[in-house]
Design an enzyme around this catalytic site. Structure first.
Site, PDB file in Angstrom:
ATOM      1  N   TYR A 157      48.119   8.742   2.491  1.00  0.00           N
ATOM      2  CA  TYR A 157      47.934   9.337   3.815  1.00  0.00           C
ATOM      3  C   TYR A 157      46.469   9.692   4.038  1.00  0.00           C
ATOM      4  O   TYR A 157      45.891   9.373   5.079  1.00  0.00           O
ATOM      5  CB  TYR A 157      48.809  10.585   3.955  1.00  0.00           C
ATOM      6  CG  TYR A 157      48.710  11.242   5.310  1.00  0.00           C
ATOM      7  CD1 TYR A 157      49.407  10.723   6.393  1.00  0.00           C
ATOM      8  CD2 TYR A 157      47.918  12.368   5.505  1.00  0.00           C
ATOM      9  CE1 TYR A 157      49.316  11.320   7.649  1.00  0.00           C
ATOM     10  CE2 TYR A 157      47.820  12.964   6.745  1.00  0.00           C
ATOM     11  CZ  TYR A 157      48.526  12.441   7.812  1.00  0.00           C
ATOM     12  OH  TYR A 157      48.417  13.029   9.052  1.00  0.00           O
ATOM     13  N   SER A 181      43.516  12.276  11.728  1.00  0.00           N
ATOM     14  CA  SER A 181      44.023  13.581  11.295  1.00  0.00           C
ATOM     15  C   SER A 181      42.837  14.387  10.786  1.00  0.00           C
ATOM     16  O   SER A 181      41.759  13.824  10.519  1.00  0.00           O
ATOM     17  CB  SER A 181      45.035  13.394  10.151  1.00  0.00           C
ATOM     18  OG  SER A 181      45.305  14.608   9.476  1.00  0.00           O
TER      19      SER A 181
END
Length: 254
Positions: free
Chosen positions: A158, A143
């Site tokens: 995350y 990401s």
């Protein structure tokens, strides 16, 4: 006419029930590949395979929890039993746990089990089969939060998991660089997945904020991100390994 990059090749896709994973599975099939689709959502995963079949492609669905070593092993061995080999893998399954913003221990463990340990276990199972076939290509989904922390949201698990996926990808890429194995990471920005679309439809202020996230002035369509993933997995990217490809509409350039 789409280039048949994957004619006669077998591609594995985790998180293939929707979003980027579904679009990648469809694109692998459209470009000639046979696709093993894995997800915890059996109904949506089977639907992905039905979409491939409707376009005269070849696929099979495997119910898989990437947080489980046994489940990953069954998926990979099942794909080999079904198709005979593995040439490409897109390790895309991942989550954002809603409890993450409160520094919840269970959320931290669950997020790393899926986003990081799941990617690691997939590669451990996939690479031996790829080597027996003469090599292959792996793409792991990280990401833009593999490079930065989110200034608006506290997402420690995350963020940590996506940073770690990039490091893991580089380590494995170097380990197998001389074995005709390429390993890269894909780093999407905000993408119009079902969760993002629901938020945008529900809240006008959130829609404007999300649309303004990237300098390009909109969110990514899942297919745009999937196109980057399958390009990395194809022979067109034959000299690229250990790389983290950002697909973010210019966000990190700011």
């Amino acid at each position: 006419m789409l280039e048949q990059w994957f004619e006669g090749k077998v591609a594995l896709v985790t998180g293939g029930a929707d979003g980027i994973g579904r679009e990648a599975a469809l694109l692998f099939a459209r470009r000639g590949g046979m696709v093993a689709v894995a997800d915890v959502n059996s109904d949506a995963g089977e639907q992905t395979c039905e979409m491939i079949t409707a376009e005269h492609g070849t696929s099979a669905f495997f119910h898989t929890d990437v947080a489980s070593k046994d489940s990953v092993a069954r998926f990979v061995s099942g794909a080999v039993d079904r198709f005979g080999r593995i040439d490409v893998a897109f390790n895309n399954a991942g989550i954002t746990d809603p409890r993450d913003d409160s520094w919840d221990d269970a959320a931290f463990e669950r997020t790393l089990a899926i986003n990081l340990a799941g990617v690691n276990q997939c590669m451990k199972e996939q690479i031996p089969h790829m080597l027996r076939s003469g090599g292959g290509a792996i793409v792991n989904t990280s990401s833009i939060h593999g490079f930065i922390a989110n200034p608006a949201l506290f997402l420690p698990a995350y963020t940590a998991s996506k940073h770690a996926v990039i490091g893991l990808t580089k380590a494995v890429a170097l380990q197998y660089a001389k074995d005709n194995m390429r390993v890269n990471a894909l780093c999407p920005g905000v993408t119009a997945t079902a969760m993002i679309r629901q938020t945008m439809d529900r809240d006008e202020a959130a829609r404007k904020m999300i649309e303004g996230h990237a300098p390009i002035g909109r969110v990514a369509d899942p297919r745009e991100v999937a196109e980057a993933a399958i390009w990395l997995a194809s022979g067109a990217a034959s000299f690229i390994t250990g790389h983290a490809l950002v697909v973010d509409g210019g966000f990190l350039a700011q």
